[in-house]
Design a protein around this motif. Structure first.
Motif, short mmCIF file in Angstrom:
data_model
loop_
_atom_site.label_atom_id
_atom_site.label_comp_id
_atom_site.label_asym_id
_atom_site.label_seq_id
_atom_site.Cartn_x
_atom_site.Cartn_y
_atom_site.Cartn_z
N HIS A 80 -5.53 -7.82 -35.27
CA HIS A 80 -5.48 -6.46 -34.75
C HIS A 80 -6.87 -5.83 -34.67
O HIS A 80 -7.20 -5.16 -33.68
N GLY A 85 -9.76 -7.54 -34.77
CA GLY A 85 -10.75 -8.40 -34.14
C GLY A 85 -11.83 -8.86 -35.09
O GLY A 85 -12.98 -9.06 -34.69
N ARG A 124 -10.66 -4.65 -21.74
CA ARG A 124 -9.33 -5.12 -21.32
C ARG A 124 -8.34 -3.96 -21.21
O ARG A 124 -7.52 -3.93 -20.30
N CYS A 166 -13.77 -10.95 -19.66
CA CYS A 166 -12.64 -10.07 -19.36
C CYS A 166 -12.29 -10.12 -17.88
O CYS A 166 -11.10 -10.11 -17.51
N ARG A 180 -11.76 -5.53 -26.39
CA ARG A 180 -10.56 -4.69 -26.43
C ARG A 180 -10.71 -3.47 -25.53
O ARG A 180 -9.78 -3.11 -24.80
#
Length: 307
Positions: A15, A17, A128, A175, A125
């Motif tokens: 969660h 990273g 994305r 990404c 994160r």
């Protein structure tokens, strides 16, 4: 185990990273670990524990030492909103300037912090999530470009942050290539995307390839430093309706006359160029310069949607 209350260290590590070993170190050194227990007696992270870890991670990205970040997170009441933070301090500040309309300042500052902390998982994160929420074009214009420009300003002023720009670019390419190609593209032959001879900045063409994929347009990305002869051969082989050539620097775009010699450039292939490197006054009349990512997608789409 997955059905037990709370979260195990592996789930929390994914969660956030970070490595599971990092969480164990934070628990051992700073006392910021799991406070819950499963019926079987296993230590589990509760929602309050996870909130504290997220607060600690935000502080570290903002430049705080881990011990200080842990103390602040442990003293922060559960459920309290995160304290407003600057996008780094001192040498970690990214000069973002005026943001374009539609940008979320907190989102931009968050990506800038993660970049300056060399926190690749946090960068990934953020990017994305923006692509998933708003699409490639808006994520590029309103999030990615402002941070890239800010890092560029910092480099121009200090000569620092080459490593920041390189890692961020690597994360961004990762990404962008994750954007799925169209299952049923609207174009019969892929659009060709290439960098000018000796041009090594490929990130913008990766962004264009991803934006085209979201518009159901297939493309073939030829990459950096494409010689004129190689691009001409690719045009003959692929027979595309559109070709775009990118130039980032004046050194690679000052003498664009070679574009006029590409096969089929008048009128079967729509030949587009993008980037700040092109000498506009010397571009052949057969070539169209696009100003931004959105215009590039529109122009390429119109090459094969006209009756």
């Amino acid at each position: 185990m997955d059905r037990e209350p709370g979260l195990g260290v592996g789930a929390v590590a994914r969660h956030l990273g970070v490595a599971a070993a990092t969480l164990r170190t934070w628990d051992r050194r700073y006392g910021i670990g799991p406070s819950g227990r499963s019926p079987g007696g296993h230590r589990r992270y509760t929602p309050a524990d996870l909130a504290r870890l997220e607060a600690m991670q935000r502080s570290i990205i903002a430049g705080a030492p881990p011990a200080e970040a842990a103390r602040a997170a442990l003293n922060e009441p559960h459920g309290a909103p995160p304290h407003p933070r600057g996008h780094g301090a001192g040498g970690n500040r990214v000069p973002l300037g005026d943001l374009p309309a539609g940008s979320d300042p907190a989102e931009v500052r968050g990506l800038a912090r993660a970049a300056m902390a060399l926190d690749a998982p946090a960068m990934g994160r953020a990017v994305r999530a923006a692509i998933a929420d708003r699409g490639v074009v808006e994520a590029w214009d309103c999030l990615i470009v402002p941070v890239l420009k800010g890092i560029g300003r910092k480099y121009a002023a200090s000569g620092e942050c080459v490593e920041v720009e390189h890692l961020l670019s690597t994360v961004l390419v990762g990404c962008l290539v994750e954007v799925a190609p169209p299952a049923r593209p609207s174009n019969p032959r892929p659009v060709l995307l290439a960098c000018a001879p000796e041009e090594q900045h490929t990130l913008p063409v990766h962004a264009l390839a991803a934006a085209l994929a979201q518009a159901d347009i297939s493309s073939a990305l030829l990459g950096a430093r494409v010689p004129a002869s190689a691009l001409a051969a690719a045009i003959r082989r692929a027979g595309p309706n559109a070709v775009l050539v990118w130039s980032q620097t004046a050194r690679t775009g000052d003498d664009p006359g070679w574009l006029d010699g590409l096969p089929g450039s008048r009128p079967a292939v729509r030949l587009l160029v993008g980037g700040p490197g092109w000498n506009r006054g010397r571009l052949p009349s057969s070539v169209r310069l696009v100003a931004d990512l959105s215009e590039a997608v529109t122009e390429i789409g119109s090459a094969f949607t006209r009756p």
